[in-house]
Design an enzyme around this catalytic site. Structure first.
Site, mmCIF file in Angstrom:
data_model
loop_
_atom_site.group_PDB
_atom_site.id
_atom_site.type_symbol
_atom_site.label_atom_id
_atom_site.label_comp_id
_atom_site.label_asym_id
_atom_site.label_seq_id
_atom_site.Cartn_x
_atom_site.Cartn_y
_atom_site.Cartn_z
ATOM 1 N N THR A 18 24.561 -24.654 -3.701
ATOM 2 C CA THR A 18 23.325 -25.454 -3.776
ATOM 3 C C THR A 18 23.569 -26.937 -4.032
ATOM 4 O OG1 THR A 18 23.048 -25.040 -6.154
ATOM 5 C CG2 THR A 18 22.028 -23.458 -4.628
ATOM 6 N N TRP A 19 24.798 -27.400 -3.855
ATOM 7 C CA TRP A 19 25.079 -28.824 -4.058
ATOM 8 C C TRP A 19 24.198 -29.664 -3.141
ATOM 9 C CZ3 TRP A 19 29.488 -31.969 -1.572
ATOM 10 C CH2 TRP A 19 29.590 -33.228 -2.201
ATOM 11 N N ASP A 47 25.215 -20.297 -6.806
ATOM 12 C CA ASP A 47 25.973 -21.263 -7.601
ATOM 13 C C ASP A 47 25.228 -22.588 -7.692
ATOM 14 O OD1 ASP A 47 28.826 -22.119 -8.698
ATOM 15 O OD2 ASP A 47 28.120 -23.708 -7.356
ATOM 16 N N TYR A 52 24.014 -31.226 -10.436
ATOM 17 C CA TYR A 52 23.426 -31.314 -9.098
ATOM 18 C C TYR A 52 21.994 -31.847 -9.190
ATOM 19 C CZ TYR A 52 27.275 -28.168 -7.712
ATOM 20 O OH TYR A 52 28.498 -27.586 -7.485
ATOM 21 N N GLN A 163 36.759 -22.098 -9.967
ATOM 22 C CA GLN A 163 36.073 -22.489 -8.739
ATOM 23 C C GLN A 163 36.678 -23.789 -8.235
ATOM 24 O OE1 GLN A 163 31.733 -24.258 -7.669
ATOM 25 N NE2 GLN A 163 31.670 -22.244 -8.655
ATOM 26 N N TYR A 191 34.628 -23.365 -3.087
ATOM 27 C CA TYR A 191 33.564 -24.258 -2.615
ATOM 28 C C TYR A 191 34.077 -25.080 -1.445
ATOM 29 C CZ TYR A 191 35.267 -28.378 -5.397
ATOM 30 O OH TYR A 191 35.988 -29.422 -5.926
ATOM 31 N N LEU A 194 33.689 -24.470 4.350
ATOM 32 C CA LEU A 194 33.555 -24.926 5.732
ATOM 33 C C LEU A 194 34.042 -26.363 5.888
ATOM 34 C CD1 LEU A 194 30.019 -23.436 6.535
ATOM 35 C CD2 LEU A 194 32.265 -22.450 7.017
#
Length: 282
Positions: A18-19, A47, A52, A163, A191, A194
């Site tokens: 959810t960053w 997460d 954030y 993480q 994290y 991609l």
């Protein structure tokens, strides 16, 4: 269905990052819909972090999960290193719980190392675990020597995860950090799995081997990257996606089974590290 054991709980290996979510009002409904689509499709790990959007991401998650069975979700948030003291951690945790509209976290992580001694942070985390406000705790953005220091400290062996950034183009942690975590039976939460697409210079979408393997597995390149990331059965990937269709596409990557031949081909293009590499931190 593939699962990974995270803090003694079996969870789906692709979660919801959810960053940068919740920071703008315009896409809010779309982002909430995306999180809910993911939950309904089987995602369990969500997460977030107090950092954030200065809590806006947590508020978004809190709204998104309102109507779901809390026991079926694995909710993770992170405390800023400046708030990781015995005095301040409780305040940060309580504020996160309020924003998330829940009375406990499944996991609470130290977001990155700071000035507060690890032992003090561990004591603060253990206190909250014993109170039932968190079920487990872990760390984020710790390299090998730092994680070894945690493990040497009193109750440091209660550290449930680390993480860190990990993807096909950024494999440095395979040299010594992942072996240490495997030795401790500690799952990895990856994290940026991609790598933000092609923005980091890895040229995933133009790489012939990736294009051919994606065609072979009848998937897109980003699904292939996620399948690679969770290939060992001990990694949870948490890609961020603000649209429902992207979330659902990400989750389907768990259905892809890469062969040894596939992995050999990928190693030839994006090789394993042969020396210690600096830890990537976003």
């Amino acid at each position: 269905m593939k699962t990974v054991k995270l803090a003694k709980q079996a969870v789906f290996p692709i979660g919801l990052g959810t960053w940068k979510m919740g920071e703008e009002r315009a896409p809010r409904k779309q982002e909430i819909a995306a999180l809910r689509a993911g939950i309904e499709a089987g995602a369990e790990v969500i997460d977030t972090a107090e950092m954030y959007g200065n809590g806006l991401s947590e508020e978004l998650v809190g709204e998104a999960i309102t109507f779901y069975d809390r026991e079926k979700l694995f909710l993770i948030s992170k405390v800023l290193p400046s708030n990781a003291s015995k005095k301040q951690l409780t305040k940060s945790l309580d504020a996160s719980l309020k924003r998330l509209k829940t009375d406990y976290l499944d996991q609470y992580l130290l977001h990155w190392p700071g000035q507060i001694p690890f032992q003090e942070t561990i004591e603060a985390l253990e206190e909250q675990r014993q109170k039932g406000k968190i079920k487990s705790w872990g760390v984020s953005n710790l390299d090998t020597d730092e994680l070894k220091e945690i493990l040497r400290l009193e109750n440091g062996d209660h550290c449930a995860t680390n993480q860190v950034c990990y993807n096909l183009g950024d494999r440095g942690i395979e040299f010594d950090l992942i072996p240490l975590m495997r030795q401790q039976q500690m799952p990895l939460i990856a994290y940026c799995p991609l790598a933000m697409g092609d923005s980091q210079g890895f040229h995933f979408t133009k790489e012939k081997t990736l294009v051919e393997l994606a065609e072979k597995h009848d998937c897109d390149i980003f699904q292939l990257l996620l399948a690679w990331c969770i290939r060992d059965g001990q990694t949870i990937a948490i890609p961020k996606a603000g649209k429902s269709e992207h979330v659902l596409s990400n989750l389907k990557a768990a259905e892809i089974q890469l062969s040894e031949e596939d992995l050999i081909q990928l190693n030839q293009v994006y090789p394993e590290p042969t020396r210690k590499m600096p830890l990537t931190i976003w």
